[in-house]
Design an enzyme around this catalytic site. Structure first.
Site, mmCIF file in Angstrom:
data_model
loop_
_atom_site.group_PDB
_atom_site.id
_atom_site.type_symbol
_atom_site.label_atom_id
_atom_site.label_comp_id
_atom_site.label_asym_id
_atom_site.label_seq_id
_atom_site.Cartn_x
_atom_site.Cartn_y
_atom_site.Cartn_z
ATOM 1 N N LYS A 195 -41.447 -40.282 -41.793
ATOM 2 C CA LYS A 195 -40.675 -40.947 -40.752
ATOM 3 C C LYS A 195 -39.235 -41.057 -41.240
ATOM 4 O O LYS A 195 -39.001 -41.231 -42.424
ATOM 5 C CB LYS A 195 -41.275 -42.345 -40.578
ATOM 6 C CG LYS A 195 -40.944 -43.021 -39.283
ATOM 7 C CD LYS A 195 -41.975 -42.710 -38.253
ATOM 8 C CE LYS A 195 -41.643 -43.350 -36.932
ATOM 9 N NZ LYS A 195 -42.219 -42.573 -35.822
ATOM 10 N N TRP A 224 -40.847 -38.770 -50.650
ATOM 11 C CA TRP A 224 -40.982 -37.543 -49.853
ATOM 12 C C TRP A 224 -40.113 -36.526 -50.587
ATOM 13 O O TRP A 224 -38.892 -36.632 -50.591
ATOM 14 C CB TRP A 224 -40.482 -37.785 -48.437
ATOM 15 C CG TRP A 224 -40.703 -36.630 -47.512
ATOM 16 C CD1 TRP A 224 -41.813 -36.396 -46.756
ATOM 17 C CD2 TRP A 224 -39.788 -35.570 -47.220
ATOM 18 N NE1 TRP A 224 -41.649 -35.244 -46.020
ATOM 19 C CE2 TRP A 224 -40.415 -34.706 -46.276
ATOM 20 C CE3 TRP A 224 -38.500 -35.246 -47.652
ATOM 21 C CZ2 TRP A 224 -39.809 -33.576 -45.775
ATOM 22 C CZ3 TRP A 224 -37.889 -34.107 -47.148
ATOM 23 C CH2 TRP A 224 -38.545 -33.281 -46.222
ATOM 24 N N LYS A 281 -46.629 -32.967 -30.613
ATOM 25 C CA LYS A 281 -47.597 -33.956 -31.107
ATOM 26 C C LYS A 281 -48.813 -33.267 -31.700
ATOM 27 O O LYS A 281 -49.307 -33.649 -32.750
ATOM 28 C CB LYS A 281 -48.084 -34.886 -29.979
ATOM 29 C CG LYS A 281 -47.139 -35.939 -29.490
ATOM 30 C CD LYS A 281 -46.884 -37.091 -30.440
ATOM 31 C CE LYS A 281 -45.749 -36.788 -31.366
ATOM 32 N NZ LYS A 281 -44.404 -36.941 -30.919
ATOM 33 N N ARG A 317 -42.676 -43.809 -44.677
ATOM 34 C CA ARG A 317 -41.412 -43.096 -44.866
ATOM 35 C C ARG A 317 -41.548 -41.888 -45.794
ATOM 36 O O ARG A 317 -40.639 -41.071 -45.897
ATOM 37 C CB ARG A 317 -40.363 -44.041 -45.464
ATOM 38 C CG ARG A 317 -40.057 -45.226 -44.611
ATOM 39 C CD ARG A 317 -39.005 -46.073 -45.259
ATOM 40 N NE ARG A 317 -37.714 -45.434 -45.178
ATOM 41 C CZ ARG A 317 -36.817 -45.676 -44.246
ATOM 42 N NH1 ARG A 317 -37.062 -46.556 -43.305
ATOM 43 N NH2 ARG A 317 -35.667 -45.055 -44.238
ATOM 44 N N GLU A 335 -47.955 -31.535 -35.074
ATOM 45 C CA GLU A 335 -47.614 -32.476 -36.147
ATOM 46 C C GLU A 335 -48.838 -33.088 -36.820
ATOM 47 O O GLU A 335 -48.862 -33.240 -38.027
ATOM 48 C CB GLU A 335 -46.819 -33.647 -35.562
ATOM 49 C CG GLU A 335 -45.362 -33.391 -35.389
ATOM 50 C CD GLU A 335 -44.666 -34.637 -34.861
ATOM 51 O OE1 GLU A 335 -45.078 -35.161 -33.810
ATOM 52 O OE2 GLU A 335 -43.725 -35.087 -35.518
ATOM 53 N N ASN A 360 -33.344 -42.694 -52.598
ATOM 54 C CA ASN A 360 -33.669 -42.023 -51.336
ATOM 55 C C ASN A 360 -32.437 -41.208 -50.963
ATOM 56 O O ASN A 360 -31.344 -41.754 -50.891
ATOM 57 C CB ASN A 360 -33.964 -43.102 -50.281
ATOM 58 C CG ASN A 360 -34.220 -42.525 -48.906
ATOM 59 O OD1 ASN A 360 -34.355 -41.318 -48.737
ATOM 60 N ND2 ASN A 360 -34.291 -43.402 -47.914
ATOM 61 N N GLY A 361 -32.592 -39.912 -50.736
ATOM 62 C CA GLY A 361 -31.429 -39.084 -50.384
ATOM 63 C C GLY A 361 -31.340 -37.875 -51.292
ATOM 64 O O GLY A 361 -32.295 -37.534 -51.995
ATOM 65 N N GLU A 384 -43.092 -31.946 -25.797
ATOM 66 C CA GLU A 384 -43.512 -33.103 -26.591
ATOM 67 C C GLU A 384 -45.017 -33.056 -26.865
ATOM 68 O O GLU A 384 -45.473 -33.360 -27.965
ATOM 69 C CB GLU A 384 -43.095 -34.396 -25.866
ATOM 70 C CG GLU A 384 -43.610 -35.693 -26.441
ATOM 71 C CD GLU A 384 -43.174 -35.978 -27.877
ATOM 72 O OE1 GLU A 384 -42.400 -35.197 -28.458
ATOM 73 O OE2 GLU A 384 -43.663 -36.975 -28.436
ATOM 74 N N HIS A 422 -43.237 -14.312 -18.913
ATOM 75 C CA HIS A 422 -42.230 -13.548 -19.659
ATOM 76 C C HIS A 422 -42.611 -13.394 -21.132
ATOM 77 O O HIS A 422 -41.762 -13.095 -21.957
ATOM 78 C CB HIS A 422 -40.857 -14.207 -19.526
ATOM 79 C CG HIS A 422 -40.374 -14.253 -18.108
ATOM 80 N ND1 HIS A 422 -39.962 -13.143 -17.416
ATOM 81 C CD2 HIS A 422 -40.292 -15.284 -17.230
ATOM 82 C CE1 HIS A 422 -39.637 -13.486 -16.183
ATOM 83 N NE2 HIS A 422 -39.825 -14.780 -16.047
ATOM 84 N N CYS A 475 -37.775 -41.293 -48.172
ATOM 85 C CA CYS A 475 -38.450 -42.094 -49.190
ATOM 86 C C CYS A 475 -38.313 -43.575 -48.855
ATOM 87 O O CYS A 475 -37.435 -43.977 -48.106
ATOM 88 C CB CYS A 475 -37.828 -41.840 -50.553
ATOM 89 S SG CYS A 475 -37.716 -40.098 -50.955
HETATM 90 C C1 F6R Z 1 -41.984 -36.445 -33.786
HETATM 91 C C2 F6R Z 1 -41.115 -37.118 -34.703
HETATM 92 C C3 F6R Z 1 -39.843 -36.459 -35.093
HETATM 93 C C4 F6R Z 1 -38.673 -37.392 -34.761
HETATM 94 C C5 F6R Z 1 -37.356 -36.799 -35.259
HETATM 95 C C6 F6R Z 1 -36.176 -37.657 -34.872
HETATM 96 O O1 F6R Z 1 -43.175 -37.135 -33.604
HETATM 97 O O2 F6R Z 1 -41.380 -38.206 -35.124
HETATM 98 O O3 F6R Z 1 -39.690 -35.230 -34.460
HETATM 99 O O4 F6R Z 1 -38.648 -37.579 -33.384
HETATM 100 O O5 F6R Z 1 -37.407 -36.679 -36.650
HETATM 101 O O6 F6R Z 1 -36.274 -38.923 -35.416
HETATM 102 P P1 F6R Z 1 -35.412 -40.116 -34.877
HETATM 103 O O7 F6R Z 1 -35.812 -40.361 -33.475
HETATM 104 O O8 F6R Z 1 -35.738 -41.256 -35.775
HETATM 105 O O9 F6R Z 1 -33.977 -39.697 -34.961
#
Ligand code: F6R
Length: 613
Positions: A608, A74, A490, A27, A493, A100-101, A486, A509, A2
């Site tokens: 985020k 969030w 992407k 966030r 997500e 937040n938390g 990765e 496999h 949040c």
């Molecule tokens: C992927 C993404 C998440 C972060 C993960 C770790 O696009 O954004 O998978 O990589 O939540 O976040 P950090 O790097 O902030 O610890």
């Protein structure tokens, strides 16, 4: 997760709060709300949805007042709806809280409060906390600060909090444990926020609040204490170097596209003062004091989550290859609960863009107790992980606002690459000649990425062709295997297409069973030691009518004849191919998501900075 914002001063708080919430919306974005204090009364406006929905509902309402708090959510406890949106008011209206938390013992506290006659409107742990503070305030007849302090001593869990008390309307309270909180220090005014992005517009002077600290801000000044004792603490002001254009989209339609395009510059920033190509030197100032211990490490354990974990996997290949140190890469969430065997000869490297990821933070705390040296590779300056590590390296990629991580991945990978080469040199595992030539080649990466970005249109065409796919497979080997992971992450997500990353040789496999003529298969097939084997994998996919999109080294004519599409990337030394190969995969995900009408910067269910478990 949040976003929290707060203001106290002489200006009207509302526009500052709204702008702050817009900046923090990355966030969390399932609901938003604000509380403003005017003439000793708190006016709360909140709703499910985005900050723009909040702006609509406040039309015609009282939005005056020069103290206020705001929140973008969030959801953890309670579905996203108007009632569960923050701020939350205590039953008798004395306190208003944004949080937040997660308060872990909220259920127990709620039961006690219900027994005392408290009634609850929402399903949130935050409302429980607001009522707990009020209950203490009213029964102990103390001031708001003491009530907050006593309440927090009873709370188990994580919190970043901004609180106002209607009986003491000239004060803004902020406190944290496990969730970030920053206080911007203006002239007779203070700005509270989950990170510096909403504040830099007004001041570059920040006070990063530490766990279990409580700040009380009034227009006349601030007071910082610990929640356990009322003794004033020293105010450590940090000057933050963040420009407004770092946090604006500029001419790009989305942050994600901007951040993908920023990579030549962000990598150059990561190199700055560290990769001294003309002197054939790597200097990592952040870890220079601990370099001897790092070079002697019996084992390096990289802990991280998500994209940062994948960067860690690239690091594993490179550190083992060049420095010959045993490396393990662990999901922080698993590592922290596994009771792993760690000794003081181990070095833990936490990788995190945000520097706030709860699992990564917990993992390093656990490893620290076992005596390991703890290093960090983080992007957000002043965040929790760098403050809890023994030493570390900032990636200097600038604020990453798009929820899907892009430039942070390449910056983390660059740091790990420099670390691998430096350790290899220090341990005498790589020759002077190889070291020098790798450094020279590494320095060319930003310009090479610019060339890949210039071919963006090609990737857009491929996205157009596959935008309707329901599944996708990403294959790579060696240092490109983490890039396959990765690429798949992407795509899922932001476009919600199911995608899997695999080591190419694992395909037979199991995953090969999925391949049919609708299945796009990305194969990372650059000219490296696996080339011939990966070409065989492409044949296997084609033999089953799979659609192959191959990322190849420029000039490759063999794969061009087999694949449905090829994306060329310039030839570089093998350890640097992840930095290049990931870029078209980022662009592909971006364009597919846009073509499918997805909200690229704020994908569903994600946020985020994952500050809860
Ligand atoms: C992927 C993404 C998440 C972060 C993960 C770790 O696009 O954004 O998978 O990589 O939540 O976040 P950090 O790097 O902030 O610890």
């Amino acid at each position: 997760m949040c976003g929290i914002v707060g203001y106290i001063g002489s200006r009207t708080a509302y526009p500052i709060l709204i702008k702050g919430l817009q900046r923090l919306e990355y966030r969390g974005y399932d609901s938003a709300g604000i509380a403003l204090v005017d003439n000793g009364k708190a006016f709360i406006h909140k709703c499910r949805g985005k900050v723009r929905d909040l702006e609509q509902i406040v039309k015609g309402k009282n939005i005056s007042g020069s103290i206020g708090i705001g929140h973008t959510r969030w959801a953890t406890h309670g579905v996203p709806n108007d009632v569960n949106a923050h701020p939350h008011r205590s039953m008798n209206g004395k306190f208003v809280v944004v949080h937040n938390g997660i308060i872990e013992n909220y259920s127990h506290i709620r039961t006690l409060l219900v027994e005392k006659g408290y009634k609850f409107e929402s399903q949130t742990d935050t409302e429980v906390l607001a009522n707990l503070i009020e209950d203490i305030y009213m029964s102990a007849q103390c001031d708001a600060e003491s009530a907050i302090r006593t309440a927090l001593q009873k709370v188990v869990g994580a919190y970043g909090l901004a609180i106002i008390c209607t009986d003491e309307p000239e004060k803004l309270f902020g406190t944290r444990k496990g969730s970030p909180l920053v206080l911007g220090m203006g002239n007779g005014e203070y700005f509270l926020a989950s990170d510096a992005t909403p504040i830099v517009e007004y001041t570059d002077k920040m006070l990063y609040i530490n766990d279990e600290e409580l700040v009380v801000a009034t227009p006349k000044g601030i007071r910082l204490t610990n929640i356990y004792e009322e003794v004033d603490k020293k105010i450590d002001v940090t000057t933050v170097d963040m420009k407004l254009d770092n946090i604006d989209k500029g001419s790009f339609p989305h942050y994600m596209l901007k951040e993908i395009h920023e990579q030549p510059n962000t990598i150059a920033d990561t190199f700055r003062g560290r990769l001294l190509a003309d002197q054939h030197q790597i200097f990592l100032g952040g870890i220079s004091d601990v370099l001897p211990r790092l070079a002697r490490a019996r084992r390096i354990i990289i802990v991280a989550c998500g994209t940062s974990y994948y960067a860690g996997l690239v690091g594993e290949y490179l550190i083992e290859e060049y420095a010959r140190i045993n490396v393990e890469v662990e999901y922080a969430s698993e590592f922290r609960y596994r009771n792993p065997v760690i000794t003081s000869e181990d070095v833990i490297i936490a990788i995190s863009q945000s520097g706030e990821t709860a699992d990564t933070l917990a993992a390093i705390r656990m490893a620290k107790q076992k005596g390991a040296l703890i290093l960090g590779i983080c992007n957000v300056v002043g965040s929790s992980i760098p403050r809890e590590t023994d030493a570390g390296i900032y990636t200097h990629a600038g604020p990453e606002i798009g929820v899907a991580s892009t430039k942070a991945f390449t910056a983390q990978t660059v740091v790990l690459t420099m670390m691998a080469l430096l350790l290899g040199k220090k341990r005498g595992e790589i020759s002077e000649e190889l070291y020098n030539s790798l450094i020279e080649d590494l320095a060319t990466v930003p310009a090479t990425i610019s060339r890949i970005l210039a071919d963006e249109e090609k990737v857009r065409e491929i996205a157009e062709r596959y935008k309707g796919a329901t599944n996708a497979l990403y294959l790579g080997r060696g240092v490109l295997y983490p890039v396959a992971l990765e690429g798949a992450l992407k795509l899922k997500e932001i476009s919600y297409i199911h995608a899997e990353g695999y080591p190419a040789a694992e395909m037979k496999h199991g995953p090969i069973a999925l391949i049919d003529n609708l299945m796009p298969v990305f194969v990372l097939a650059t000219k490296d030691k696996y080339y011939e084997k990966v070409v065989n994998n492409i044949q296997e996919v084609k033999a089953r009518q799979g659609q192959v999109i191959a990322v190849v080294t420029s000039g490759d004519t063999v794969i061009r004849k087999m694949a449905d599409y090829v994306i060329e990337i310039p030839q570089v030394d093998e350890p640097f191919t992840p930095l290049l190969a990931v870029v078209p995969l980022q662009l592909f995900s971006y364009y597919v998501a846009v073509m499918r009408g997805c909200n690229v910067d704020q994908p569903r269910n994600l946020a985020k900075s994952v500050t809860v478990e």
